[in-house]
Every structure is written in C-alpha cells, then in structure tokens.
Design a protein around this motif. Sequence first.
Motif, PDB file in Angstrom:
ATOM      1  N   ALA A  82       0.840  -1.186   0.000  1.00  0.00           N
ATOM      2  CA  ALA A  82       0.000   0.000   0.000  1.00  0.00           C
ATOM      3  C   ALA A  82       0.875   1.235   0.000  1.00  0.00           C
ATOM      4  O   ALA A  82       1.992   1.234   0.497  1.00  0.00           O
ATOM      5  CB  ALA A  82      -0.901   0.000   1.245  1.00  0.00           C
ATOM      6  N   ASP A  83       0.348   2.324  -0.554  1.00  0.00           N
ATOM      7  CA  ASP A  83       1.084   3.579  -0.564  1.00  0.00           C
ATOM      8  C   ASP A  83       1.119   4.202   0.820  1.00  0.00           C
ATOM      9  O   ASP A  83       2.042   4.922   1.169  1.00  0.00           O
ATOM     10  CB  ASP A  83       0.435   4.563  -1.541  1.00  0.00           C
ATOM     11  N   LEU A  84       0.066   3.963   1.604  1.00  0.00           N
ATOM     12  CA  LEU A  84       0.004   4.502   2.944  1.00  0.00           C
ATOM     13  C   LEU A  84       0.078   3.356   3.936  1.00  0.00           C
ATOM     14  O   LEU A  84      -0.353   2.250   3.659  1.00  0.00           O
ATOM     15  CB  LEU A  84      -1.301   5.279   3.153  1.00  0.00           C
ATOM     16  N   GLU A  85       0.624   3.643   5.114  1.00  0.00           N
ATOM     17  CA  GLU A  85       0.773   2.573   6.079  1.00  0.00           C
ATOM     18  C   GLU A  85      -0.574   2.012   6.506  1.00  0.00           C
ATOM     19  O   GLU A  85      -1.552   2.743   6.627  1.00  0.00           O
ATOM     20  CB  GLU A  85       1.492   3.084   7.336  1.00  0.00           C
ATOM     21  N   THR A  86      -0.626   0.694   6.768  1.00  0.00           N
ATOM     22  CA  THR A  86      -1.790   0.105   7.404  1.00  0.00           C
ATOM     23  C   THR A  86      -1.635   0.295   8.901  1.00  0.00           C
ATOM     24  O   THR A  86      -0.565   0.579   9.409  1.00  0.00           O
ATOM     25  CB  THR A  86      -1.889  -1.385   7.074  1.00  0.00           C
ATOM     26  N   GLU A  87      -2.734   0.135   9.607  1.00  0.00           N
ATOM     27  CA  GLU A  87      -2.666   0.425  11.021  1.00  0.00           C
ATOM     28  C   GLU A  87      -3.704  -0.381  11.780  1.00  0.00           C
ATOM     29  O   GLU A  87      -4.680  -0.858  11.233  1.00  0.00           O
ATOM     30  CB  GLU A  87      -2.921   1.923  11.264  1.00  0.00           C
ATOM     31  N   VAL A  88      -3.493  -0.513  13.075  1.00  0.00           N
ATOM     32  CA  VAL A  88      -4.444  -1.168  13.961  1.00  0.00           C
ATOM     33  C   VAL A  88      -4.147  -0.716  15.371  1.00  0.00           C
ATOM     34  O   VAL A  88      -3.014  -0.416  15.728  1.00  0.00           O
ATOM     35  CB  VAL A  88      -4.351  -2.713  13.870  1.00  0.00           C
ATOM     36  N   GLU A 131      -6.151   6.967 -10.124  1.00  0.00           N
ATOM     37  CA  GLU A 131      -5.052   6.695  -9.197  1.00  0.00           C
ATOM     38  C   GLU A 131      -5.324   7.311  -7.833  1.00  0.00           C
ATOM     39  O   GLU A 131      -5.058   6.693  -6.799  1.00  0.00           O
ATOM     40  CB  GLU A 131      -3.734   7.233  -9.767  1.00  0.00           C
ATOM     41  N   GLN A 132      -5.877   8.535  -7.798  1.00  0.00           N
ATOM     42  CA  GLN A 132      -6.176   9.167  -6.522  1.00  0.00           C
ATOM     43  C   GLN A 132      -7.317   8.448  -5.817  1.00  0.00           C
ATOM     44  O   GLN A 132      -7.273   8.248  -4.594  1.00  0.00           O
ATOM     45  CB  GLN A 132      -6.535  10.637  -6.742  1.00  0.00           C
ATOM     46  N   LEU A 133      -8.345   8.050  -6.564  1.00  0.00           N
ATOM     47  CA  LEU A 133      -9.444   7.295  -5.952  1.00  0.00           C
ATOM     48  C   LEU A 133      -8.937   6.011  -5.310  1.00  0.00           C
ATOM     49  O   LEU A 133      -9.287   5.689  -4.166  1.00  0.00           O
ATOM     50  CB  LEU A 133     -10.502   6.967  -7.003  1.00  0.00           C
ATOM     51  N   GLU A 134      -8.115   5.280  -6.041  1.00  0.00           N
ATOM     52  CA  GLU A 134      -7.621   4.008  -5.511  1.00  0.00           C
ATOM     53  C   GLU A 134      -6.740   4.238  -4.292  1.00  0.00           C
ATOM     54  O   GLU A 134      -6.794   3.479  -3.329  1.00  0.00           O
ATOM     55  CB  GLU A 134      -6.849   3.258  -6.593  1.00  0.00           C
ATOM     56  N   ALA A 135      -5.926   5.304  -4.318  1.00  0.00           N
ATOM     57  CA  ALA A 135      -5.095   5.605  -3.157  1.00  0.00           C
ATOM     58  C   ALA A 135      -5.953   5.936  -1.944  1.00  0.00           C
ATOM     59  O   ALA A 135      -5.629   5.546  -0.813  1.00  0.00           O
ATOM     60  CB  ALA A 135      -4.153   6.770  -3.479  1.00  0.00           C
ATOM     61  N   GLN A 147      -8.398  -5.338  -0.471  1.00  0.00           N
ATOM     62  CA  GLN A 147      -7.897  -5.268  -1.843  1.00  0.00           C
ATOM     63  C   GLN A 147      -8.751  -6.129  -2.781  1.00  0.00           C
ATOM     64  O   GLN A 147      -8.948  -5.790  -3.948  1.00  0.00           O
ATOM     65  CB  GLN A 147      -6.437  -5.725  -1.890  1.00  0.00           C
ATOM     66  N   ALA A 148      -9.260  -7.240  -2.254  1.00  0.00           N
ATOM     67  CA  ALA A 148     -10.079  -8.115  -3.085  1.00  0.00           C
ATOM     68  C   ALA A 148     -11.377  -7.437  -3.516  1.00  0.00           C
ATOM     69  O   ALA A 148     -11.976  -7.810  -4.528  1.00  0.00           O
ATOM     70  CB  ALA A 148     -10.396  -9.408  -2.335  1.00  0.00           C
ATOM     71  N   ASP A 149     -11.822  -6.427  -2.752  1.00  0.00           N
ATOM     72  CA  ASP A 149     -13.064  -5.722  -3.076  1.00  0.00           C
ATOM     73  C   ASP A 149     -12.824  -4.418  -3.819  1.00  0.00           C
ATOM     74  O   ASP A 149     -13.774  -3.680  -4.105  1.00  0.00           O
ATOM     75  CB  ASP A 149     -13.844  -5.415  -1.784  1.00  0.00           C
ATOM     76  N   MET A 150     -11.562  -4.118  -4.128  1.00  0.00           N
ATOM     77  CA  MET A 150     -11.234  -2.823  -4.718  1.00  0.00           C
ATOM     78  C   MET A 150     -11.964  -2.603  -6.043  1.00  0.00           C
ATOM     79  O   MET A 150     -12.461  -1.508  -6.327  1.00  0.00           O
ATOM     80  CB  MET A 150      -9.728  -2.711  -4.921  1.00  0.00           C
ATOM     81  N   GLU A 151     -12.052  -3.630  -6.866  1.00  0.00           N
ATOM     82  CA  GLU A 151     -12.691  -3.481  -8.167  1.00  0.00           C
ATOM     83  C   GLU A 151     -14.151  -3.058  -8.019  1.00  0.00           C
ATOM     84  O   GLU A 151     -14.643  -2.183  -8.747  1.00  0.00           O
ATOM     85  CB  GLU A 151     -12.584  -4.782  -8.961  1.00  0.00           C
ATOM     86  N   TYR A 152     -14.861  -3.669  -7.059  1.00  0.00           N
ATOM     87  CA  TYR A 152     -16.261  -3.311  -6.837  1.00  0.00           C
ATOM     88  C   TYR A 152     -16.386  -1.863  -6.387  1.00  0.00           C
ATOM     89  O   TYR A 152     -17.231  -1.108  -6.914  1.00  0.00           O
ATOM     90  CB  TYR A 152     -16.881  -4.226  -5.779  1.00  0.00           C
ATOM     91  N   TYR A 153     -15.559  -1.454  -5.435  1.00  0.00           N
ATOM     92  CA  TYR A 153     -15.661  -0.090  -4.926  1.00  0.00           C
ATOM     93  C   TYR A 153     -15.261   0.933  -5.984  1.00  0.00           C
ATOM     94  O   TYR A 153     -15.863   2.016  -6.071  1.00  0.00           O
ATOM     95  CB  TYR A 153     -14.810   0.071  -3.667  1.00  0.00           C
ATOM     96  N   MET A 154     -14.251   0.616  -6.788  1.00  0.00           N
ATOM     97  CA  MET A 154     -13.861   1.538  -7.852  1.00  0.00           C
ATOM     98  C   MET A 154     -14.983   1.677  -8.880  1.00  0.00           C
ATOM     99  O   MET A 154     -15.268   2.784  -9.363  1.00  0.00           O
ATOM    100  CB  MET A 154     -12.576   1.057  -8.508  1.00  0.00           C
ATOM    101  N   TYR A 155     -15.647   0.565  -9.220  1.00  0.00           N
ATOM    102  CA  TYR A 155     -16.759   0.621 -10.166  1.00  0.00           C
ATOM    103  C   TYR A 155     -17.883   1.499  -9.618  1.00  0.00           C
ATOM    104  O   TYR A 155     -18.430   2.358 -10.318  1.00  0.00           O
ATOM    105  CB  TYR A 155     -17.275  -0.784 -10.462  1.00  0.00           C
ATOM    106  N   THR A 156     -18.230   1.288  -8.349  1.00  0.00           N
ATOM    107  CA  THR A 156     -19.305   2.073  -7.737  1.00  0.00           C
ATOM    108  C   THR A 156     -18.932   3.544  -7.685  1.00  0.00           C
ATOM    109  O   THR A 156     -19.764   4.421  -7.969  1.00  0.00           O
ATOM    110  CB  THR A 156     -19.587   1.547  -6.322  1.00  0.00           C
ATOM    111  N   ALA A 157     -17.676   3.828  -7.343  1.00  0.00           N
ATOM    112  CA  ALA A 157     -17.228   5.222  -7.282  1.00  0.00           C
ATOM    113  C   ALA A 157     -17.282   5.870  -8.657  1.00  0.00           C
ATOM    114  O   ALA A 157     -17.661   7.038  -8.793  1.00  0.00           O
ATOM    115  CB  ALA A 157     -15.814   5.290  -6.716  1.00  0.00           C
TER     116      ALA A 157
END
Length: 898
Positions: free
Chosen positions: A557-563, A715-719, A727-737
Amino acid sequence: MTMIEATADPIVPLRLFAEEAAHRDMQATEALFLTYNVDLPFLEARLLDLCRQAGARVTVVADATVWAPDLRSVTRAGLRYHLGLVCARAAFHPKLSVIVGPERAIAIVGSGNLGMAGWQSNAEIATVISATKDAAPIAMEDLRGVLDTLANRSELDPSSADAIRRTSAELTALLAQAEIIDTGHRVAASWDGPLADRLPSSPVDELLLSAAFHDKASATVADLLRRLRPSSVRVALQPGRTVIDPAALDRVLTEYASESDADCAVLIDQEPRYRHGKLIEWTVDGARSALTGSPNLSSGALLLDVPKGNFELAVLGPTSTLFPPGNPASNPASLPARSGFLPGETPGESGPLVVAATVRRDVLSLRVARATTNFDVESSNYSDPDAWLTLRSETAAVSTLELTGEFNGGDRVRLAWNDSSGSRRRSAPMYVTDLELALSRPVDRSHEPRIKQAALTDLWGDDLSFLESLLHELQSLTGPLTESMPSSPELTHVIRPDTGRTAPKSDTDVWLWLREDVVATLGPGIGPFALGFPPLPFASTAPSPDWTDVADLTEEADLETEVDPGDSETEENDDPHGSDEPNEFSVDHNKSPLGVRRKKRRWCQDIADIAPRLDVPYRLLALRITLRFWRRGDWDEDDPSPLRIIDTLVTSLAAPNPRGRLDPPAELTARVGSLVTVALTLLQPDDGGADEVRSDIYRSLRAVLASLSSTASDEQLEADFKNLVKQADMEYYMYTAHRLREDAISGDRLGELERRLRLENTPSSVTRPAINLLHLVADVPTVRVERLALELICEVEEHSGIGIWVSNREGDWALAAWSARDLIRVTPYPNGRLRWRYHHLRQLTTPCSIAGEEFRGQNVNLGRSRPEPEAAAILQAMGITDPYPPTSTGRTDAAAAD
C-alpha cells in the motif's frame, strides 16, 4: 557504510538520500546532480522532497542535445530547484549526485542518468563516496577539485556554476575538519585531461571491459590494448542491445592475440536488464582495480579531453570484481550488430536553444546557445503550457538576454525561428527558475513540537496524547488572521506567523505553495497524508501493524496500514450513551480497549465541530482520520454517530472557505472530490437503503458531490480507498465510485435510481426519455401505480426538475414530477380524462412526508392547489410536452431537458 563502496545495487542511490533525510537534522545545504539526460518527473516524485527535507537546495545540470521535457508532468521545476543545460561541442555526460552539509557529505559517481532507468531499472555501476567532519577519503578532495574546475567552464550557465561553487565550498569546509584517508581511490574528470591517461602505464595481467556503447571499429578497445598490454582480455556485451560492431571487435581481439599471444574472448552477458554500466577492470599481481563512472568505450569519452571530447567523470581504484558473468561467444563476428549514436554524436536540433532561464525581481535572464539565426522569444504561463506568447524578436549571435515583465518560477520559455526552407521551428521549452524560491532552504523544524516530527503511524498508535496535540494544532488554525498573513486572495488557508514562509506571487504556484505549507504546518509525516499523498519515505520507520480484517496485505500500500493493539473482534459492545469518563487524553498504557475507542470517537466529534472554521486541507485530514476510525470498527455497527460526523465533514468540504476567500486550486478540489466520492461509496446503503439514517445522509451528500464536479484521477481514488477496503473488493468499490462520479459530472440525477430499478424489478423495463426523466414499466397492481411513482420521487427528492412515470402491463400509469417546491401528479380516469394534482408545498413538507402520511391514511395539507395550465407550464419547462408516458399513443416524445 565504508568511505568508498562500488556497487551495482540499483536501489543504493535512492536509499542513501532517504537515509540522509532520516537524520532529520537538516544539515545538508546543497544537492547537486550532473547527468546526461534527466527525467524530471522521477526527480520530483522520488528525490526532490528527500533533498529538501534534508535541508538542501537542489540543482540539476544536464545535456542540452537530449533535453525533451514533458510539460504536463513537471510541476516544480524553477520553483523548488534550478535546471541548467550544457550545450557543448561534444556531450555533457558525467553522472554525479552529491548532497553535502557541514556534518556529512555523500557523493555518488556512476553510470546511471537521473531517472527511473538509471536509478532503478538498468544494470548500472555506482561508486559511493562518503565523508564526515571526522574522516574523509582522498577521493572527496579530488571531487572538490574537479567541481572547482567545472564551475569555471564557460559552457555552464551562471546559476548552475554558482551551485557547483557552493557545493565545492561546503566540501572544502567539511574536509578542513576531517582526517583525510587514502583509500587508493581517485576521482578524475575529462575536463582536466583525458581519462585514459589515468590508467596504468605498465602491462596488466587481465583486462575486463564492459560498456553500453563502443565506438566505430572498436578503436578505443584497440587503444586500451596497446596501452595496457594485458595477457588476458574479456569483453562482455549484450547482443542486439550493446551498440557495437561485433565483427570489428573480433578483428581487434584477433589481431592483438596474434601479436601478443594473449587469451582473448567475447562473453555474452547474461543480465536480463539493459546493461548500462561502464567498466574497465584490470589486475596486476593479483590486485584488482577498476575505472568506473560515466565513460563508454569511445574515444570521445576516454581518449580526448574537453572541448573535443565529452564531459566525463570517473573513479579509479581498488575493487572487488564488478565484471558481469557470461558465456564465451563461439563466433563473435556473427553476433548481431547494433548501430547507434554515441553521446556527443546524437543529432539534435540545429537551431537556437534556451539553456537556462532565471527571474529575479521581474527581470528574466536567458542564456542562449546556437544562436546562428534570427529568432523570437516565446513564453507560456506555469498554469497553461499550451498558450504561448511572443515576447520579442532577436538577431543572430546573441548569447544572453534580459527581459522585464511579470515572470514567475515554473513558466516556460522557448525560441522560434524559420529554417532554410522557410518552415517554422521551435526549440524545446526551458523552465524559468525563480532564484528567490529555488535558492531558499527549507526551514529547520527539528526543534518544533512533536506534531511536526510525527510519523503517520502515530495517528493510529496507542499514545492518544498525539491526537490531543493534533486537535490543539488544528484548533489554533481556526483563529483570526494576523497582520503577517498574505493579502493574496487566491490563498486558501491560514499562514501562521511562525511558519517563516512567504506567499506565492501569483496564482500559478498556489497549489505547490499550499502543499509545502501544509507539510510545514503538520510535518512530513501527517502533512502529505492530509492532501492524499504517500508519506515521505523517511516519515515513518515503524513497522506496519496487521490489519487483515480490512487491508489486503498481499499488495504493497502507498500509505501505512494500522491497527490499535487493544482492538479485538470479541470485545464487549460500547455504551451508546457514552460515559462520564473525562475528556482529557492521557498516556495510559493500561487503558482498556473500550476507553481507547471512546476517546477516538470523541476526538472525531470534536474535530467535526470545528471543521467548518478550518481551511480545506485540514478538513480533508479530519475526514481521512474519521473514515479510518469508522472503517476499523471504533463505533458499534448500528451506531449512527459516525455517519452524522462524516455528513458534517463532507458538507464542510463543499462549503466556502472561511473568511470569504476564493475557492481552492483545481488540484486540491480534485482531491476533495476524490475523498468525498470514497466517503459516499462507503456510505452507500445496502439493499436499496434499509437503514433510514444512512439513506437520508447518503441522499443529501450526493448533492454535495454534484456541487464539487470531481475530476479526481483513478489513481487518486484508488489511493484513497487503500486501507479502507479489502484489496479483493477494490474493483467493486472503484466501479461504484466511477458511477457516482459520472452521475455527478454529467448531472444525471436519476442514474443511480435507474441502476437499482434494473436490478430489483426484473422483469421490468426502465427507459430514460431524457436525462431528468425516467419511465418504469413493471408488474405492479393498479392501486400501486400512483403510489410507486411518488415513492420513487421520494428517493431523489434532493434533486429538482425530475419526472418519473410508472406503468403496468394493463395500461395503468401515473406521472410524478418534482421541481423546487412544486409537486405534480397526473393519472388517467377510466373515461380517459386526466386527473391533475398540483401543489406548491410548504417549506417543511416534502414528497416523502406526503407519501408517509398518505400511506397512514391521514389528511395531507399540501398547500394551495394550482390550476392545470400552470402545472402544464412547469412540466413543459422540464421537457415534458404532455403528461402521457413515452410509450403511450396519447403523448409526444419528451424533449431533452437542458
């Protein structure tokens, strides 16, 4: 790292600059890059921020004959660094990267050009020379010397020469304190004499040669054999990729072997990458040495000095073997040849060219090369690279020009002339350097509060006092303007008096100025995140914790993951009414996970309360943090509070800037649109909107998105989606966006309703007579037809000027239209006459409230009833020429609405 290290590792140069920046003492004063060709987008994306965060001014000097800029991809040339070109008799071909300050210096002498290919993709060779004020290799003294002589060359423009002198002066001051150690390595430059003269004068045992370019007839290889008289010779090449005549090389080696009885062979380099490294390696009595750097195996690189030969830079000294492995070629003469131009032979534009452009106090100074004909000077503004204006005409033989006017850093200039055939020709554009901006060093903020030194991971960590510090910092930005703040109306946020920064002179560099001011205010860890950029490479050294319930860790990921380490899938439900726990944040490492979540929720509410009084970049930061906390489960699933907070933050982003200033620059607006699109996509109700609160907020915020007219890139939307969705759902969310954004841009007020109806009412027919009209044909009973038309209007009542027909297979139909406060419903009587109901609704009455009261059988006060002709006129304005459905015989086609 040792003082001298020769390496073929392609990541080393970039890593060294990141390590220098990671010191965070901002001791560096100069960063100097000498290169043949230059990839400025690579510099700006990967190196520039590292150099400036290390404290350095940045200067790039490149060869003029291969200069070919991409105007739309370069945004900071002339504003945050100076670019100068060298138009020499041969080629300007050194490959040097230096970053120096009073404490440390790092120099990289190599074969790679300044760009992705030279710093990462190609197989290159680089020698790293490092020094401190305690100890330095003698090679650093050599480098200081060759920079001194280079700065005096007439081929360089004054600003580039000054930068080289400043770099040399810093090295002089550093070396004056250091113990000089002779490691056996020396730096040599062709502008001080032919490089071949620095090779051994006595015979060597073994000679290994590799380069990307050989001259014609392998004349330089033959010269090296005569000089060094090796007993064994190996020449490595990549067939079809190395510029060479293999038959000529074979002849040279065969002749030398026959007269000296030497063992000569050509090896096939097995490296899959393009071998761009240059190497002359030899052994004497078991001791191995090498010449590495920029020179190819050509006479212009090795045998001649400047001005007849190229500008080249090399390191000579002991080494481990750098020669590439390979298999002997059984018949070298039969290998495929590749022809090409050597550096210095490249056919460039023959007309005049601007090699440097600087502006200081409205005086534009140009350095011109090859001015053998009359020409015009043209310029384009930073914000519009396609609009060129002729400034003045000049006669031939001019080498320097000065023009007075309003010029800005980042503007472009070029020359135009007519060639011998009368055709109009233009030179490659050159960027104007604002000397005051480009030569200003970043402010040292190492003494400042933690907020400006924090890493991005601090936002998601256990120490909640950091969130408190961030809240206080943002609260301070809601205060009144001070006298020290700029009066320029284009600026979009407060400049506090302690930032030490000045405002841009015009609106052309507002976005760049804003970006750096946000980083100056929030630090290199949090500032880029606020604007939707990845954190700077040194901004966080903490490992990324696990967050497998949201982020797919199989992709970087371009940005750190966190918890939050205290979070757990099995923790008890939080009290939805809150608690009497005090508001103060405290560093308590024994705090419960429940308390951590509660404090984070309270922080989000506090930041939402002040968001309307913040400037746009800080509203963006508030929304980013809130979305992260919400998506990771810091609220209970059925708690509507985060939805209302997100509603407040998104609405604030569409509101005017505080204190009456103008709209943000286009780049910031696009990033706002991207994050709002992401928020709406995540808020989208499931199954048509069973959650009433969520549905209401979602509908109201769609109007906000429409007002933003988002132009954000994919690219900005995906970031923005990363670390908020799997990540497995990214395609669905990008389509909806995408669909949400398309509806907003096109003004399609019914697009989402159309898509839902097509999915939920099969078998049915959904048509769109116009962009503001919809016709649904579905299997619904007669008694439901009119009510369904009103219910569909309810779903889109935040819009205006829309009409919806509902029909069934039996021929029953109803029209519901909504425009401003006007509600019109038309249904047919059994005798064929039309029943009109038209009412101008009171302020608090909506189509949804009417539908609800009618469903409960209550009398509805709709306000004064209006006559049919007035209703027909409103429908006509909406593009409805008569109220019948588009498929009925009793109406004409609906006209397309404006």
